[in-house]
Scaffold this motif. Sequence first.
Motif, PDB file in Angstrom:
ATOM      1  N   GLY A  52       0.789  -1.230   0.000  1.00 38.07           N
ATOM      2  CA  GLY A  52       0.000   0.000   0.000  1.00 38.07           C
ATOM      3  C   GLY A  52       0.816   1.272   0.000  1.00 38.07           C
ATOM      4  N   GLY A  53       1.962   1.284  -0.648  1.00 36.95           N
ATOM      5  CA  GLY A  53       2.738   2.513  -0.735  1.00 36.95           C
ATOM      6  C   GLY A  53       3.656   2.710   0.437  1.00 36.95           C
ATOM      7  N   GLY A  54       4.192   1.635   0.984  1.00 35.84           N
ATOM      8  CA  GLY A  54       5.020   1.697   2.176  1.00 35.84           C
ATOM      9  C   GLY A  54       6.471   2.047   1.931  1.00 35.84           C
ATOM     10  N   HIS A  55       6.814   2.812   0.883  1.00 34.42           N
ATOM     11  CA  HIS A  55       8.201   3.223   0.660  1.00 34.42           C
ATOM     12  C   HIS A  55       8.262   4.519  -0.153  1.00 34.42           C
ATOM     13  CE1 HIS A  55       7.050   0.346  -2.506  1.00 34.42           C
ATOM     14  NE2 HIS A  55       7.789   1.074  -3.317  1.00 34.42           N
ATOM     15  N   ARG A  56       9.230   5.391   0.231  1.00 35.33           N
ATOM     16  CA  ARG A  56       9.434   6.685  -0.431  1.00 35.33           C
ATOM     17  C   ARG A  56      10.924   7.018  -0.423  1.00 35.33           C
ATOM     18  NH1 ARG A  56       4.857   5.794  -1.011  1.00 35.33           N
ATOM     19  NH2 ARG A  56       3.024   6.983  -0.484  1.00 35.33           N
ATOM     20  N   ARG A  75       0.031   3.782   8.166  1.00 36.50           N
ATOM     21  CA  ARG A  75      -0.491   3.312   6.888  1.00 36.50           C
ATOM     22  C   ARG A  75       0.176   3.984   5.708  1.00 36.50           C
ATOM     23  NH1 ARG A  75      -5.847   0.671   8.064  1.00 36.50           N
ATOM     24  NH2 ARG A  75      -5.898   0.761  10.308  1.00 36.50           N
ATOM     25  N   THR A  76      -0.058   5.243   5.503  1.00 35.56           N
ATOM     26  CA  THR A  76       0.548   5.953   4.379  1.00 35.56           C
ATOM     27  C   THR A  76       1.403   7.091   4.915  1.00 35.56           C
ATOM     28  OG1 THR A  76      -1.344   7.430   4.148  1.00 35.56           O
ATOM     29  CG2 THR A  76      -1.358   5.426   2.816  1.00 35.56           C
ATOM     30  N   PHE A  77       2.351   7.528   4.097  1.00 35.61           N
ATOM     31  CA  PHE A  77       3.218   8.613   4.537  1.00 35.61           C
ATOM     32  C   PHE A  77       3.858   9.273   3.336  1.00 35.61           C
ATOM     33  CE2 PHE A  77       6.159   5.125   4.074  1.00 35.61           C
ATOM     34  CZ  PHE A  77       7.352   5.699   3.674  1.00 35.61           C
ATOM     35  N   ASP A  78       4.449  10.420   3.589  1.00 35.72           N
ATOM     36  CA  ASP A  78       5.272  11.098   2.605  1.00 35.72           C
ATOM     37  C   ASP A  78       6.376  11.823   3.365  1.00 35.72           C
ATOM     38  OD1 ASP A  78       6.204  11.885   0.143  1.00 35.72           O
ATOM     39  OD2 ASP A  78       4.343  12.838  -0.474  1.00 35.72           O
ATOM     40  N   ILE A  79       7.350  12.299   2.628  1.00 35.35           N
ATOM     41  CA  ILE A  79       8.487  12.995   3.215  1.00 35.35           C
ATOM     42  C   ILE A  79       8.436  14.433   2.728  1.00 35.35           C
ATOM     43  CG2 ILE A  79      11.008  13.065   3.347  1.00 35.35           C
ATOM     44  CD1 ILE A  79      10.899  10.017   2.762  1.00 35.35           C
ATOM     45  N   THR A  80       8.658  15.385   3.628  1.00 36.00           N
ATOM     46  CA  THR A  80       8.616  16.792   3.237  1.00 36.00           C
ATOM     47  C   THR A  80       9.716  17.081   2.213  1.00 36.00           C
ATOM     48  OG1 THR A  80      10.015  17.397   5.125  1.00 36.00           O
ATOM     49  CG2 THR A  80       7.609  17.582   5.412  1.00 36.00           C
ATOM     50  N   PRO A  81       9.523  18.066   1.350  1.00 38.73           N
ATOM     51  CA  PRO A  81      10.500  18.364   0.294  1.00 38.73           C
ATOM     52  C   PRO A  81      11.916  18.639   0.801  1.00 38.73           C
ATOM     53  CG  PRO A  81       8.449  19.488  -0.174  1.00 38.73           C
ATOM     54  CD  PRO A  81       8.315  18.894   1.208  1.00 38.73           C
ATOM     55  N   ASP A  82      12.043  19.175   2.023  1.00 36.28           N
ATOM     56  CA  ASP A  82      13.387  19.429   2.551  1.00 36.28           C
ATOM     57  C   ASP A  82      13.980  18.202   3.251  1.00 36.28           C
ATOM     58  OD1 ASP A  82      11.987  19.337   4.938  1.00 36.28           O
ATOM     59  OD2 ASP A  82      12.442  21.406   5.514  1.00 36.28           O
ATOM     60  N   GLY A  83      13.206  17.126   3.366  1.00 35.92           N
ATOM     61  CA  GLY A  83      13.694  15.882   3.946  1.00 35.92           C
ATOM     62  C   GLY A  83      13.815  15.871   5.455  1.00 35.92           C
ATOM     63  N   THR A  84      13.273  16.872   6.131  1.00 39.37           N
ATOM     64  CA  THR A  84      13.439  16.951   7.580  1.00 39.37           C
ATOM     65  C   THR A  84      12.299  16.315   8.371  1.00 39.37           C
ATOM     66  OG1 THR A  84      12.371  19.114   7.682  1.00 39.37           O
ATOM     67  CG2 THR A  84      14.781  19.077   7.397  1.00 39.37           C
ATOM     68  N   ALA A  85      11.211  15.952   7.700  1.00 36.71           N
ATOM     69  CA  ALA A  85      10.073  15.400   8.435  1.00 36.71           C
ATOM     70  C   ALA A  85       9.338  14.364   7.591  1.00 36.71           C
ATOM     71  CB  ALA A  85       9.116  16.528   8.835  1.00 36.71           C
ATOM     72  N   ILE A  86       8.695  13.456   8.295  1.00 40.77           N
ATOM     73  CA  ILE A  86       7.809  12.471   7.667  1.00 40.77           C
ATOM     74  C   ILE A  86       6.390  12.842   8.071  1.00 40.77           C
ATOM     75  CG2 ILE A  86       7.136  10.043   7.564  1.00 40.77           C
ATOM     76  CD1 ILE A  86      10.024   9.342   8.382  1.00 40.77           C
ATOM     77  N   VAL A  87       5.515  12.962   7.099  1.00 42.36           N
ATOM     78  CA  VAL A  87       4.110  13.240   7.347  1.00 42.36           C
ATOM     79  C   VAL A  87       3.376  11.911   7.202  1.00 42.36           C
ATOM     80  CG1 VAL A  87       2.099  14.544   6.605  1.00 42.36           C
ATOM     81  CG2 VAL A  87       4.387  15.542   6.374  1.00 42.36           C
ATOM     82  N   PHE A  88       2.615  11.512   8.225  1.00 40.98           N
ATOM     83  CA  PHE A  88       1.995  10.188   8.182  1.00 40.98           C
ATOM     84  C   PHE A  88       0.663  10.172   8.905  1.00 40.98           C
ATOM     85  CE2 PHE A  88       4.693  10.406  11.909  1.00 40.98           C
ATOM     86  CZ  PHE A  88       3.962   9.779  12.921  1.00 40.98           C
TER      87      PHE A  88
END
Length: 170
Positions: free
Chosen positions: A95-99, A141-154
């Motif tokens: 389900g999209g578990g990698h970025r 479940r799902t997540f993304d990484i902020t464009p600057d790479g400092t945070a994970i939004v989940f």
Amino acid sequence: TIQGAGRGSADWSPDGKWIVAAGSDVQGSGLFIISVDGSAPVRRLVSGELVNPVWSPNGALIVYGGPVVGGQVPLLGVRPDGTPVELPKVRAGLGGGHRFLPNGTGLVYLPRSQSLDFWLLDLATNKTRPLTRLSDHGSLRTFDITPDGTAIVFDRSRENSDIVLIDLPK
């Protein structure tokens, strides 16, 4: 036909000219590169059942999930020209578990569908390590990484409901 459960069935190339998609054609399931402007034919990169392709920020690598076993997929890699890329034996949740990290040096992943923490695959060393030790044990479940790479939004959910039987007077 593009396959997938909504999220994670396709991803854009960094230059915005191509889409990589899990799908099927007359030859069966596979991973395909599709030109956005329609000028080039659809090109098959990999054959077989697979899910959740993600394109690296520098455009040199596509990581995708292989066959689903027990809610997990092995992470596999391929170059846009179809050359396979050897990755360590890492399994991620369905389900999209990698970025990719925005700088492309690593891949953040959830090792299970009901994972409790994020892990990092360092692409230079091919070593993995936990990124988080979250104290609240809900499932991620799902997540993304902020464009600057400092945070994970989940998103995270917990089952914390109580069921109570109330006998009403007659």
